[in-house]
Motif scaffolding. Structure first.
Motif, mmCIF file in Angstrom:
data_model
loop_
_atom_site.group_PDB
_atom_site.id
_atom_site.type_symbol
_atom_site.label_atom_id
_atom_site.label_comp_id
_atom_site.label_asym_id
_atom_site.label_seq_id
_atom_site.Cartn_x
_atom_site.Cartn_y
_atom_site.Cartn_z
ATOM 1 N N ALA A 1 -3.779 -3.490 -3.675
ATOM 2 C CA ALA A 1 -3.340 -2.619 -2.735
ATOM 3 C C ALA A 1 -4.099 -1.422 -3.196
ATOM 4 C CB ALA A 1 -1.866 -2.741 -2.662
ATOM 5 N N THR A 2 -3.721 -0.906 -4.280
ATOM 6 C CA THR A 2 -4.420 0.467 -4.755
ATOM 7 C C THR A 2 -6.119 0.427 -4.306
ATOM 8 O OG1 THR A 2 -2.730 0.776 -6.131
ATOM 9 C CG2 THR A 2 -4.650 2.212 -6.526
ATOM 10 N N LEU A 3 -6.449 -0.380 -4.832
ATOM 11 C CA LEU A 3 -8.067 -0.571 -4.494
ATOM 12 C C LEU A 3 -8.427 -0.679 -2.953
ATOM 13 C CD1 LEU A 3 -8.975 -3.319 -7.295
ATOM 14 C CD2 LEU A 3 -9.615 -0.856 -7.417
ATOM 15 N N PHE A 4 -7.397 -1.342 -2.184
ATOM 16 C CA PHE A 4 -7.451 -1.238 -1.054
ATOM 17 C C PHE A 4 -7.396 -0.005 -0.185
ATOM 18 C CE2 PHE A 4 -5.641 -1.751 3.389
ATOM 19 C CZ PHE A 4 -5.923 -3.023 3.713
ATOM 20 N N VAL A 5 -6.256 0.800 -0.844
ATOM 21 C CA VAL A 5 -6.290 2.135 -0.276
ATOM 22 C C VAL A 5 -7.181 3.063 -0.444
ATOM 23 C CG1 VAL A 5 -4.751 4.063 -0.675
ATOM 24 C CG2 VAL A 5 -3.645 1.911 -0.344
ATOM 25 N N ARG A 6 -7.901 2.754 -1.662
ATOM 26 C CA ARG A 6 -9.257 3.708 -2.167
ATOM 27 C C ARG A 6 -10.179 3.588 -1.067
ATOM 28 N NH1 ARG A 6 -9.260 6.169 -6.748
ATOM 29 N NH2 ARG A 6 -11.637 6.279 -6.403
ATOM 30 N N ASP A 7 -10.281 2.181 -0.461
ATOM 31 C CA ASP A 7 -11.476 1.940 0.288
ATOM 32 C C ASP A 7 -10.938 2.427 1.839
ATOM 33 O OD1 ASP A 7 -12.893 0.468 2.626
ATOM 34 O OD2 ASP A 7 -13.269 -1.191 1.346
ATOM 35 N N LEU A 8 -9.826 2.242 2.199
ATOM 36 C CA LEU A 8 -9.179 2.973 3.316
ATOM 37 C C LEU A 8 -9.305 4.244 3.554
ATOM 38 C CD1 LEU A 8 -7.550 1.225 5.649
ATOM 39 C CD2 LEU A 8 -5.467 2.266 4.616
ATOM 40 N N MET A 9 -9.059 4.985 2.381
ATOM 41 C CA MET A 9 -9.067 6.518 2.485
ATOM 42 C C MET A 9 -10.462 6.811 2.174
ATOM 43 S SD MET A 9 -6.026 7.166 3.103
ATOM 44 C CE MET A 9 -5.828 8.919 2.663
ATOM 45 N N GLY A 10 -11.641 6.071 2.024
ATOM 46 C CA GLY A 10 -12.921 6.446 1.793
ATOM 47 C C GLY A 10 -13.071 7.218 0.379
ATOM 48 N N THR B 1 0.784 -1.262 0.060
ATOM 49 C CA THR B 1 -0.066 0.022 -0.008
ATOM 50 C C THR B 1 0.842 1.308 -0.026
ATOM 51 O OG1 THR B 1 -0.129 -0.237 2.448
ATOM 52 C CG2 THR B 1 -1.868 -1.098 1.095
ATOM 53 N N SER B 2 2.108 1.020 0.307
ATOM 54 C CA SER B 2 2.997 2.361 0.349
ATOM 55 C C SER B 2 3.061 3.030 -0.936
ATOM 56 C CB SER B 2 4.614 1.805 0.792
ATOM 57 O OG SER B 2 5.236 1.087 -0.633
ATOM 58 N N ILE B 3 2.912 2.297 -2.231
ATOM 59 C CA ILE B 3 2.927 3.233 -3.380
ATOM 60 C C ILE B 3 1.660 4.147 -3.628
ATOM 61 C CG2 ILE B 3 3.179 2.903 -6.054
ATOM 62 C CD1 ILE B 3 4.361 0.402 -5.703
ATOM 63 N N ALA B 4 0.585 3.611 -3.352
ATOM 64 C CA ALA B 4 -0.634 4.553 -3.532
ATOM 65 C C ALA B 4 -0.838 5.443 -2.339
ATOM 66 C CB ALA B 4 -2.057 3.598 -3.440
ATOM 67 N N LEU B 5 -0.410 5.048 -1.263
ATOM 68 C CA LEU B 5 -0.401 5.987 0.060
ATOM 69 C C LEU B 5 0.556 7.222 -0.024
ATOM 70 C CD1 LEU B 5 -1.340 3.561 2.965
ATOM 71 C CD2 LEU B 5 -2.895 5.389 1.952
ATOM 72 N N LEU B 6 1.852 6.974 -0.740
ATOM 73 C CA LEU B 6 2.832 7.669 -0.975
ATOM 74 C C LEU B 6 2.309 8.950 -1.869
ATOM 75 C CD1 LEU B 6 5.408 9.258 -0.189
ATOM 76 C CD2 LEU B 6 6.383 7.545 -1.984
ATOM 77 N N ARG B 7 1.523 8.480 -2.841
ATOM 78 C CA ARG B 7 0.974 9.410 -3.843
ATOM 79 C C ARG B 7 -0.158 10.280 -3.110
ATOM 80 N NH1 ARG B 7 -1.970 7.669 -7.276
ATOM 81 N NH2 ARG B 7 -1.794 5.399 -7.195
ATOM 82 N N ARG B 8 -0.817 9.860 -2.078
ATOM 83 C CA ARG B 8 -1.724 10.542 -1.298
ATOM 84 C C ARG B 8 -0.897 11.431 -0.342
ATOM 85 N NH1 ARG B 8 -3.860 6.417 -3.832
ATOM 86 N NH2 ARG B 8 -6.121 6.632 -4.540
ATOM 87 N N GLY B 9 0.237 11.414 -0.186
ATOM 88 C CA GLY B 9 0.815 12.295 0.931
ATOM 89 C C GLY B 9 1.114 11.511 2.305
ATOM 90 N N VAL B 10 0.797 10.301 2.465
ATOM 91 C CA VAL B 10 0.759 9.456 3.646
ATOM 92 C C VAL B 10 1.961 8.892 3.784
ATOM 93 C CG1 VAL B 10 -0.471 7.794 4.876
ATOM 94 C CG2 VAL B 10 -1.949 9.247 3.479
#
Length: 277
Positions: free
Chosen positions: A235-244, A182-191
């Motif tokens: 993991a990217t789809l997972f992050v989308r759910d995690l971030m709402g 999830t680090s790739i998708a979350l880093l792009r979101r500033g996390v």
């Protein structure tokens, strides 16, 4: 149980996504194949010397009568192999993601585009993202090694060391795998790493539902190569759910959208830039 099933569902959805977008599946396998060659050689050499390592680390058992000596050292050999696999699974993913940063960054962006028509951007130059990725990968590897040493030591505890500890090891492996992917998708979101851990711990069963089945699948090296692109997509789809984040109403289920083909530029997405500190 619902969160476990939901986490596993995103792992399946990721594999379905790359199956519908075959060129991205092949694109995402390149870094995994490169990393696999090095890991295969290292693991073969390590497992070849397993008995020597166990004999060297347990000199106090040299005088034990048969069959207790063989049973004890045999159980430790199994545990040692398990710890090596535990370390290999996690570091394989970390190294593969580091080697394939540009590949998986593009893949993750296309998953976001296919879901909402836009892709978040960190606003950082590539070299800064690579530095953050390297720094976080090193921090993760240190934690993995510490956990590996702990599990190996606990393996000396009779019964529990050969039953409960391997189960715990797979749960920890699954959590770390999800954290890495999830680090790739979350880093792009500033996390960054600290906040990422907080988010995943807040949805622990959700996280384990995604990571533990993947950890089991990754026990087979070739399976890890084939599943890696789908794991990044999931993991990217997972992050989308995690971030709402919500998907757009006109999702392209047929996988024919040109925006999900390699080379199509990602749409701009406003996002705050994470600091490199």
């Amino acid at each position: 149980m619902r969160d476990l099933a939901a986490g596993f569902g995103y792992l399946v959805k990721g594999q379905r996504w790359v199956a519908r977008h075959g060129r991205w599946w092949g694109f995402g396998m390149i870094p995994a194949l490169i990393t696999l060659v090095g890991y295969a050689a290292a693991l073969v050499a390590l497992f070849f010397w397993t008995d020597d390592v166990i004999d060297w680390s347990t000199p106090f058992a040299d005088g034990w009568p048969s069959p207790w000596l063989d049973v004890f050292r045999g159980a430790l050999a199994v545990l040692f192999v398990g710890v090596c696999l535990f370390l290999a699974i996690l570091t394989f993913t970390a190294v593969t993601l580091l080697v394939g940063q540009p590949f998986y960054e593009s893949l993750s962006e296309q998953v976001d585009i296919s879901e909402s028509g836009t892709a978040p951007e960190s606003g950082l130059p590539l070299w800064r993202e690579l530095w953050i990725g390297l720094r976080e990968a090193i921090a993760l590897v240190i934690r993995v090694v510490l956990w590996g040493v702990l599990f190996f030591a606990l393996g000396f505890v009779p019964v529990i060391g050969q039953t409960v500890i391997p189960v715990l090891a797979f749960c920890v492996t699954g959590f770390f795998l999800t954290e890495e992917l999830t680090s790739i998708a979350l880093l792009r979101r500033g996390v960054l790493l600290k906040e990422r851990r907080r988010l995943l711990k807040g949805r622990r069963m959700f996280t384990l539902g995604f990571g533990v089945p993947l950890a089991l699948a990754f026990l087979l090296p070739l399976v890890a190569v084939f599943l890696m692109p789908g794991a990044v997509a999931g993991a990217t789809l997972f992050v989308r759910d995690l971030m709402g984040e919500e998907a757009r109403a006109d999702d392209d289920e047929d996988g024919d959208d040109d925006r999900t083909q390699p080379g199509y530029p990602a749409a701009p997405y406003p996002s705050s830039s994470p600091s490199a500190g």
